[in-house]
Design a protein around this motif. Structure first.
Motif, PDB file in Angstrom:
ATOM      1  N   TYR A   1      -5.037  -4.071 -10.357  1.00  0.00           N
ATOM      2  CA  TYR A   1      -4.058  -2.973 -10.322  1.00  0.00           C
ATOM      3  C   TYR A   1      -2.753  -3.373 -11.003  1.00  0.00           C
ATOM      4  CZ  TYR A   1      -1.281   0.854  -8.328  1.00  0.00           C
ATOM      5  OH  TYR A   1      -0.487   1.953  -8.155  1.00  0.00           O
ATOM      6  N   ILE A   2      -2.242  -2.489 -11.859  1.00  0.00           N
ATOM      7  CA  ILE A   2      -0.928  -2.664 -12.472  1.00  0.00           C
ATOM      8  C   ILE A   2      -0.116  -1.415 -12.175  1.00  0.00           C
ATOM      9  CG2 ILE A   2       0.346  -2.943 -14.632  1.00  0.00           C
ATOM     10  CD1 ILE A   2      -2.072  -4.441 -15.752  1.00  0.00           C
ATOM     11  N   GLU A   3       1.058  -1.599 -11.597  1.00  0.00           N
ATOM     12  CA  GLU A   3       1.879  -0.465 -11.177  1.00  0.00           C
ATOM     13  C   GLU A   3       2.459   0.259 -12.384  1.00  0.00           C
ATOM     14  OE1 GLU A   3       4.944   0.474  -7.552  1.00  0.00           O
ATOM     15  OE2 GLU A   3       5.006  -1.504  -8.450  1.00  0.00           O
ATOM     16  N   GLY A   4       2.528   1.593 -12.282  1.00  0.00           N
ATOM     17  CA  GLY A   4       3.084   2.411 -13.351  1.00  0.00           C
ATOM     18  C   GLY A   4       4.598   2.287 -13.414  1.00  0.00           C
ATOM     19  N   VAL A   5       5.175   2.650 -14.554  1.00  0.00           N
ATOM     20  CA  VAL A   5       6.636   2.609 -14.728  1.00  0.00           C
ATOM     21  C   VAL A   5       7.102   3.966 -15.237  1.00  0.00           C
ATOM     22  CG1 VAL A   5       6.779   0.125 -15.135  1.00  0.00           C
ATOM     23  CG2 VAL A   5       6.394   1.659 -17.071  1.00  0.00           C
ATOM     24  N   ASP A   6       8.372   4.289 -14.950  1.00  0.00           N
ATOM     25  CA  ASP A   6       8.941   5.563 -15.392  1.00  0.00           C
ATOM     26  C   ASP A   6       9.454   5.493 -16.819  1.00  0.00           C
ATOM     27  OD1 ASP A   6       8.553   6.975 -12.951  1.00  0.00           O
ATOM     28  OD2 ASP A   6      10.186   5.812 -12.089  1.00  0.00           O
TER      29      ASP A   6
ATOM     30  N   PRO B   1       0.833  -1.212   0.000  1.00  0.00           N
ATOM     31  CA  PRO B   1       0.000   0.000   0.000  1.00  0.00           C
ATOM     32  C   PRO B   1       0.863   1.257   0.000  1.00  0.00           C
ATOM     33  CG  PRO B   1      -0.117  -1.138   2.124  1.00  0.00           C
ATOM     34  CD  PRO B   1       0.593  -2.060   1.188  1.00  0.00           C
ATOM     35  N   PHE B   2       0.260   2.370  -0.325  1.00  0.00           N
ATOM     36  CA  PHE B   2       1.010   3.599  -0.536  1.00  0.00           C
ATOM     37  C   PHE B   2       1.617   4.170   0.746  1.00  0.00           C
ATOM     38  CE2 PHE B   2      -1.693   4.439  -4.445  1.00  0.00           C
ATOM     39  CZ  PHE B   2      -0.635   4.321  -5.324  1.00  0.00           C
ATOM     40  N   ILE B   3       2.849   4.670   0.599  1.00  0.00           N
ATOM     41  CA  ILE B   3       3.392   5.663   1.520  1.00  0.00           C
ATOM     42  C   ILE B   3       3.361   6.982   0.755  1.00  0.00           C
ATOM     43  CG2 ILE B   3       4.812   4.018   2.805  1.00  0.00           C
ATOM     44  CD1 ILE B   3       7.218   4.915   1.159  1.00  0.00           C
ATOM     45  N   THR B   4       3.674   8.080   1.409  1.00  0.00           N
ATOM     46  CA  THR B   4       3.516   9.397   0.780  1.00  0.00           C
ATOM     47  C   THR B   4       4.293   9.513  -0.527  1.00  0.00           C
ATOM     48  OG1 THR B   4       3.236  10.374   2.966  1.00  0.00           O
ATOM     49  CG2 THR B   4       3.715  11.884   1.158  1.00  0.00           C
ATOM     50  N   SER B   5       5.573   9.147  -0.508  1.00  0.00           N
ATOM     51  CA  SER B   5       6.393   9.318  -1.708  1.00  0.00           C
ATOM     52  C   SER B   5       5.900   8.455  -2.861  1.00  0.00           C
ATOM     53  CB  SER B   5       7.860   8.992  -1.401  1.00  0.00           C
ATOM     54  OG  SER B   5       7.986   7.665  -0.922  1.00  0.00           O
ATOM     55  N   LYS B   6       5.497   7.224  -2.567  1.00  0.00           N
ATOM     56  CA  LYS B   6       5.013   6.326  -3.627  1.00  0.00           C
ATOM     57  C   LYS B   6       3.681   6.827  -4.191  1.00  0.00           C
ATOM     58  CE  LYS B   6       8.300   3.189  -3.626  1.00  0.00           C
ATOM     59  NZ  LYS B   6       9.319   3.938  -2.895  1.00  0.00           N
ATOM     60  N   LEU B   7       2.830   7.409  -3.343  1.00  0.00           N
ATOM     61  CA  LEU B   7       1.572   7.976  -3.832  1.00  0.00           C
ATOM     62  C   LEU B   7       1.864   9.123  -4.801  1.00  0.00           C
ATOM     63  CD1 LEU B   7      -1.527   8.307  -3.789  1.00  0.00           C
ATOM     64  CD2 LEU B   7      -1.254   9.793  -1.793  1.00  0.00           C
TER      65      LEU B   7
ATOM     66  N   TYR C   1      14.547  14.679 -15.232  1.00  0.00           N
ATOM     67  CA  TYR C   1      13.668  14.208 -14.173  1.00  0.00           C
ATOM     68  C   TYR C   1      12.206  14.556 -14.485  1.00  0.00           C
ATOM     69  CZ  TYR C   1      17.702  13.456 -11.112  1.00  0.00           C
ATOM     70  OH  TYR C   1      18.872  13.012 -10.560  1.00  0.00           O
ATOM     71  N   SER C   2      11.328  13.591 -14.287  1.00  0.00           N
ATOM     72  CA  SER C   2       9.901  13.860 -14.239  1.00  0.00           C
ATOM     73  C   SER C   2       9.545  14.079 -12.763  1.00  0.00           C
ATOM     74  CB  SER C   2       9.111  12.664 -14.790  1.00  0.00           C
ATOM     75  OG  SER C   2       9.323  11.525 -13.955  1.00  0.00           O
ATOM     76  N   GLU C   3       8.295  14.434 -12.474  1.00  0.00           N
ATOM     77  CA  GLU C   3       7.899  14.576 -11.055  1.00  0.00           C
ATOM     78  C   GLU C   3       8.128  13.255 -10.330  1.00  0.00           C
ATOM     79  OE1 GLU C   3       5.345  16.652  -9.019  1.00  0.00           O
ATOM     80  OE2 GLU C   3       5.091  18.348 -10.366  1.00  0.00           O
ATOM     81  N   ALA C   4       7.740  12.153 -10.984  1.00  0.00           N
ATOM     82  CA  ALA C   4       7.856  10.842 -10.333  1.00  0.00           C
ATOM     83  C   ALA C   4       9.310  10.481 -10.065  1.00  0.00           C
ATOM     84  CB  ALA C   4       7.188   9.770 -11.197  1.00  0.00           C
ATOM     85  N   THR C   5      10.195  10.682 -11.059  1.00  0.00           N
ATOM     86  CA  THR C   5      11.590  10.273 -10.869  1.00  0.00           C
ATOM     87  C   THR C   5      12.340  11.230  -9.949  1.00  0.00           C
ATOM     88  OG1 THR C   5      12.227  11.390 -12.931  1.00  0.00           O
ATOM     89  CG2 THR C   5      11.746   9.032 -13.062  1.00  0.00           C
TER      90      THR C   5
ATOM     91  N   ALA D   1       1.723  10.876 -10.317  1.00  0.00           N
ATOM     92  CA  ALA D   1       2.384  11.578 -11.427  1.00  0.00           C
ATOM     93  C   ALA D   1       2.408  10.698 -12.675  1.00  0.00           C
ATOM     94  CB  ALA D   1       3.802  11.975 -11.027  1.00  0.00           C
ATOM     95  N   ARG D   2       2.740   9.392 -12.494  1.00  0.00           N
ATOM     96  CA  ARG D   2       2.825   8.477 -13.643  1.00  0.00           C
ATOM     97  C   ARG D   2       1.460   8.225 -14.265  1.00  0.00           C
ATOM     98  NH1 ARG D   2       5.611   4.796  -9.770  1.00  0.00           N
ATOM     99  NH2 ARG D   2       7.840   5.205  -9.871  1.00  0.00           N
ATOM    100  N   LYS D   3       0.490   7.896 -13.428  1.00  0.00           N
ATOM    101  CA  LYS D   3      -0.799   7.413 -13.937  1.00  0.00           C
ATOM    102  C   LYS D   3      -1.825   8.520 -14.170  1.00  0.00           C
ATOM    103  CE  LYS D   3      -1.097   2.630 -12.680  1.00  0.00           C
ATOM    104  NZ  LYS D   3      -2.056   1.613 -12.276  1.00  0.00           N
ATOM    105  N   LEU D   4      -1.783   9.578 -13.341  1.00  0.00           N
ATOM    106  CA  LEU D   4      -2.813  10.609 -13.414  1.00  0.00           C
ATOM    107  C   LEU D   4      -2.276  11.945 -13.895  1.00  0.00           C
ATOM    108  CD1 LEU D   4      -4.533   9.842  -9.966  1.00  0.00           C
ATOM    109  CD2 LEU D   4      -5.057   8.842 -12.204  1.00  0.00           C
TER     110      LEU D   4
END
Length: 782
Positions: free
Chosen positions: A420-425, A255-261, A462-466, A266-269
C-alpha cells in the motif's frame, strides 16, 4: 412465532443478521427513521424550552404497526439500528412507539460488524438506550431545523424558492467562496530556478539546485538576476561543503477512520464522499457470497477511532508473516495520537476477516464495491507491516557565496509499501533515486547549467479530498455528515465540479454573501466548530441538550430578527452603469444572475455579466431576438425566437400588448413547424395502442395518450429523419438500486427536472439527482 424480535433500519442488514441468529429470532427493518420533526412546520416549541414536536413520517405507520404486532408477542425485543447518534435516535423513537407494555423487554444492541461473532457478541452485551447520545442527536436535529427553517425563507424572498441555508452546509460553502476570492486576488510573482548538473562518477548525473546565498534562503527574482547568478557560478568552482548520510523511515498509515476513507477514495478511486459511504454501507450490511449467504465484509464505517481489536490485529499479523515473512511485521501495535473529540465507541474501519481477501470476492462484488473493499483491506493489513526504509544522502555544494543542494533517496527495504502507498493531494518534486558517492572537500565538474522561469501559484480550489480534510481539521460537521454536505452544495447548484475541483457558482456566491452579511457569527467556521464540541459534550453527559440550544438561540435570535427586517448584502461591482454612471449591483432572477443599476426605477439598465479569472466583471450584451419570418396572426408583427427556462419559443415582439407565444420544432429541411395542443402525431401509444397527441403543460409541450386519464403514457418529443414528430424515449440506467432498502429506482419528473425515486415509496423516500453519460444514458449523479 419467534421468541425474539430484532429491529434494524435496513432490509439488507436484516437479511444478513437473520441468517446468523436462527429460527428463534425474527429480524425486521424500520427502513430508516420512523419519526422526525414535521415537514410542514418548524416543529420546535420556542416558548416551551425548545420542546420538539415529533410526528410519524409519512408512509411509516404501516411499518410501525407491523413492528408492534410482532413485538407484542415477543419475549425479548432487541433494537439494533446503526451504532451512532442517528441509530440511537431511531432506536429511541421505535421504543416510544412500541409503548409502555413492551418497555421491560426492550434492549439496545450494538453491532460493530455484521458477522456471526459480531452479532453473537452484540446479543450477549445488551444495554439500555443511551440517553445522552439521543439528546446529542436531537440537539443537532433541532439546531439544523432552526437554521434551515428560519433562514432559508429569507433566501426564497430575495432570490428564488427552493434554496437552502444550513448550519454546516453554509459554512462549507463559505470555505469554497473564500478560497475562490483568494485565487482571484492572487498576484503571481516571478522567480527563477537555477539547476546545475554534475558528472556523478556513475551513469546517473548528480543534479543540484541553488538554495542559499550568504547563508540565507535565496530566491532569484527575475531573468536579469538569473543571468548574473549563472555567470558567477560558471566563473567559480564547485566544492562539496557537506554530505549527510542517514536512514529514513516511513511509517505505515493507520487503518481508516471515516474522513480518511473518504479522502483516500477520492484521491485513488475518484469516488465522491457520498458514493464512498453508500458502498461502505453495503459492504458493512452484507454481501451475498454464494453458498455462505450474506456476509458483512467490513466493520462499521462511521468512526473516528483508529483502535483495532487484538483478534483482528493478530489475524492480520499472522497473514503478513505467512505471506511476506517475519521481517515484514511491524515491531509493535501502532496507535494514533489521541485527538480532541474522538468518539472511541467503534473500531477503525477494517475487513471483518483478513482471510476474505479482495481477490477471493472479486467475481462476487461489483467493480466499485471491489475497489473500495480492496482499499480498506490493503490499508488495514499494511498498517500492521514494517516501516519502509530508505538510504538518503544530502549533499551541499558551495560556489563562492552560493550554496546548492542535491538529495538522493534509494529504497533499502519496502516494508508496508509492498502492499500500500498512500495517496497525496498535491504532487511534489521527487528526490533523485540514486545515491552519489562524493566526499566533503571534493571538487565537482559541472556538466551543464540551467535556469527556468517560474511563477508562484495561487492556492488550489478544494477537491473532495482536501475539502473533507479541511472540514475535519477545522472541526466543521462530523465525518458522517460530510457526504450529505458536499452533495447538497452540488444539488443546490451552489458549486460545480471543474477538473475534479469545487468552483462556487454565481448563485453560490450571492447566497454566501447574503448569509455572511446577515449571519456572520452563525456561519463562522470557529463558531460552528464550537457547536460540534458542545454536541460532543452533550453525548459525554457534560452539558444538557437544552442548555446548548438556549446558548445558541440567544446568539441566533438577534441576528434573525434583524435579518427579517432587512435581509440584504452589498453586491455592488466595480463597474458603473453605462447609461447613468451610477453603481451596478448583482441581482438574481428566475433565469439566473444579472447586473442592474442601483438607481432603479429611475434607470432600468440591466445586463448579463461574466466574472473573469481575476474576479473583475465583464458586461455581456443580450442577444438580439432572431426573426423567424413567421407573421403573428394576432397583431401582424414578425414572430421572433426567444429563450425561456423551458427552451426556445416563438414570441411576439409586441409584448406586453401582444402576448402571443408559439411552441415549435425544426424539421430536417430547416422548416419551422408550429405545434398545436391536441394535434395527433400518427404514432400509436406503446401502452394501450390508442393515438398519441401533442399536449401543453407547465413545463412546455409533450406527447401524451389521447386515452388519458385511463392511460397515463407521456413522453418528450423529437423529429425523425422523415420530419415526423415521434416520442423521445430516455435511455435510462436500469441497474440503479436504492442503497437504503435495496429496491430498484425509477426515473421520475418534477418541475425541477428529472430524478431517480425508490420504488419502495412511501416507505422509502430516497431520491437521487441525475447525470447524462457520454452515451446518452441517464444515470445517478454521484
Amino acid at each position: 412465532m419467534p421468541k425474539n424480535l430484532v429491529i434494524v433500519e435496513s432490509p439488507a442488514k436484516a437479511r444478513t443478521i437473520e441468517k446468523y441468529l436462527g429460527r428463534n429470532f425474527k429480524v425486521l427493518a424500520s427502513v430508516g427513521h420512523v419519526k422526525d420533526l414535521p415537514a410542514s412546520s418548524l416543529g420546535v416549541d420556542l416558548d416551551n424550552d425548545f420542546e420538539p414536536k415529533y410526528s410519524i413520517i409519512r408512509g411509516k405507520k404501516k411499518i410501525i404497526d407491523e413492528l408492534k404486532k410482532v413485538a407484542n408477542s415477543a419475549e425479548n425485543i432487541y433494537l439494533a439500528p446503526d451504532p451512532d447518534r442517528e441509530g440511537e435516535a431511531i432506536a429511541w423513537h421505535i421504543a416510544e412507539e412500541l409503548g409502555k407494555k413492551n418497555k421491560g423487554k426492550i434492549y439496545r444492541v450494538l453491532f460493530n460488524e455484521i458477522t456471526k461473532k459480531g452479532i453473537e457478541d452484540g446479543i450477549k452485551n445488551t444495554g439500555p438506550i443511551n440517553e445522552n447520545r439521543t439528546n446529542a442527536q436531537q440537539a443537532r436535529r433541532i439546531l439544523d431545523r432552526l437554521v434551515g427553517y428560519l433562514v432559508s425563507p429569507l433566501l426564497w424572498k430575495s432570490l428564488k424558492y427552493g434554496l437552502s441555508a444550513g448550519r454546516v452546509q453554509s459554512v462549507a460553502l463559505r470555505l469554497l467562496v473564500e478560497r475562490e476570492e483568494e485565487i482571484e486576488k492572487f498576484k503571481p510573482e516571478e522567480y527563477w530556478l537555477i539547476d546545475v548538473t554534475f558528472k556523478g562518477g556513475q551513469k546517473a548525473l548528480l543534479k543540484a539546485r541553488l538554495e542559499k546565498k550568504n547563508g540565507k534562503k535565496y530566491r532569484v527574482p527575475n531573468g536579469e538576476e538569473a543571468e548574473a547568478v549563472l555567470a558567477a557560478l560558471k566563473a567559480g568552482s564547485y566544492n562539496v561543503n557537506e554530505v549527510i548520510r542517514k536512514e529514513v523511515f516511513e511509517r505505515a498509515p493507520l487503518p481508516f477512520i471515516t474522513s480518511k476513507l473518504q479522502q483516500e477514495a477520492a484521491r485513488k478511486l475518484s469516488f465522491s464522499a457520498k458514493r464512498t459511504m453508500m458502498l461502505a454501507q453495503r459492504l458493512y450490511e452484507g454481501i451475498e457470497l454464494g453458498s455462505e449467504g450474506p456476509v458483512g465484509l467490513i466493520t462499521y464505517m462511521r468512526t473516528d477511532s483508529t483502535r483495532v481489536s487484538p483478534d483482528a490485529t493478530n489475524e492480520a499479523r499472522g497473514y503478513i508473516e505467512k505471506q511476506y515473512g517475519k521481517e515484514f511485521l511491524s515491531k509493535g501495535v501502532k496507535g494514533g495520537s489521541k485527538k480532541k473529540n474522538v468518539q472511541d465507541a467503534h473500531e477503525a474501519i477494517r475487513p471483518t476477516s483478513v482471510a476474505i481477501t479482495p481477490e477471493s470476492v472479486k467475481k462476487i462484488l461489483d467493480t466499485d464495491q471491489y475497489k473500495l473493499y480492496k482499499l480498506i483491506w490493503d490499508r488495514f493489513v499494511s498498517s500492521n507491516m514494517a516501516d519502509a526504509v530508505y538510504d538518503q544522502n544530502t549533499i551541499h555544494i558551495a560556489n563562492g557565496p552560493y550554496l546548492l543542494k542535491s538529495q538522493g533517496k534509494v529504497m533499502k527495504f519496502p516494508g508496508f509499501q509492498t502492499l500500500y502507498i498512500e495517496g497525496v493531494d498535491e504532487s511534489k518534486e521527487k528526490d533523485q533515486e540514486v545515491i552519489f558517492d562524493v566526499k566533503e572537500g571534493e571538487t565537482l565538474n559541472p556538466e551543464k547549467h540551467d535556469s527556468k522561469q517560474m511563477f508562484t501559484q495561487p492556492p488550489a480550489r478544494y477537491s473532495e479530498a482536501t475539502l473533507v480534510k479541511t472540514l475535519e481539521a477545522e472541526g466543521i460537521g462530523r465525518p458522517s455528515t460530510y457526504a450529505s454536505i458536499i452533495s447538497t452544495l452540488i444539488d443546490r447548484e451552489y458549486a460545480n465540479m471543474e477538473e475534479k475541483r469545487f468552483k462556487p457558482t454565481e448563485l453560490g456566491r450571492v447566497v454566501c454573501s447574503l448569509l455572511i452579511a446577515n449571519f456572520d457569527r452563525i456561519f463562522e467556521p470557529k463558531f460552528t466548530a464550537g457547536m460540534e464540541e458542545d454536541l460532543d459534550s452533550v453525548e459525554a453527559g457534560e452539558l444538557t441538550w437544552k442548555g446548548v440550544l438556549r446558548d445558541f438561540y440567544a446568539k441566533f435570535k438577534p441576528e434573525l430578527e434583524k435579518a427579517e427586517k432587512q435581509f440584504s448584502a452589498n453586491l455592488k461591482i466595480e463597474m458603473k452603469c453605462p447609461v447613468c454612471e451610477k453603481d451596478l449591483t448583482i441581482k438574481y432572477g428566475r433565469n439566473g444572475n444579472f447586473v442592474a443599476c442601483t438607481s432603479y426605477p429611475e434607470c432600468k439598465f440591466t445586463s448579463n455579466y461574466e466574472r473573469l479569472e481575476d474576479g473583475s466583471f465583464k458586461l455581456v450584451p443580450k442577444e438580439e431576438d432572431k426573426p423567424s419570418g413567421i407573421e403573428c396572426e394576432k397583431c401582424g408583427k414578425e414572430l421572433v425566437f426567444k429563450k425561456t427556462r423551458f427552451g426556445e419559443v416563438l414570441a411576439c415582439p409586441g409584448y406586453p400588448e401582444c402576448k402571443n407565444i408559439k411552441n415549435y420544432v425544426t424539421l430536417p429541411d430547416g422548416e419551422i413547424k408550429i405545434l398545436a395542443a391536441g394535434e395527433e402525431i400518427g404514432t400509436p401509444c406503446p401502452k394501450c395502442e390508442a393515438g398519441l397527441t401533442i399536449k401543453g403543460g407547465r413545463n412546455g409541450m409533450f406527447i401524451g395518450c389521447k386515452n388519458y386519464p385511463d392511460c397515463d403514457f407521456t413522453a418528450n418529443m423529437e423529429v425523425n429523419e422523415q420530419g415526423d414528430i415521434i416520442p423521445k424515449y430516455d435511455k435510462v440506467d436500469e441497474n440503479v438500486k436504492c442503497e437504503k432498502c435495496g429496491k430498484p429506482m425509477v426515473l421520475k419528473k418534477s418541475r425541477r427536472g428529472k430524478f431517480f425515486a425508490c420504488t419502495g415509496y412511501p416507505e422509502c423516500k430516497n431520491a437521487k439527482s441525475t447525470i447524462v453519460l457520454e452515451d446518452g444514458t441517464i444515470s445517478v449523479k454521484e
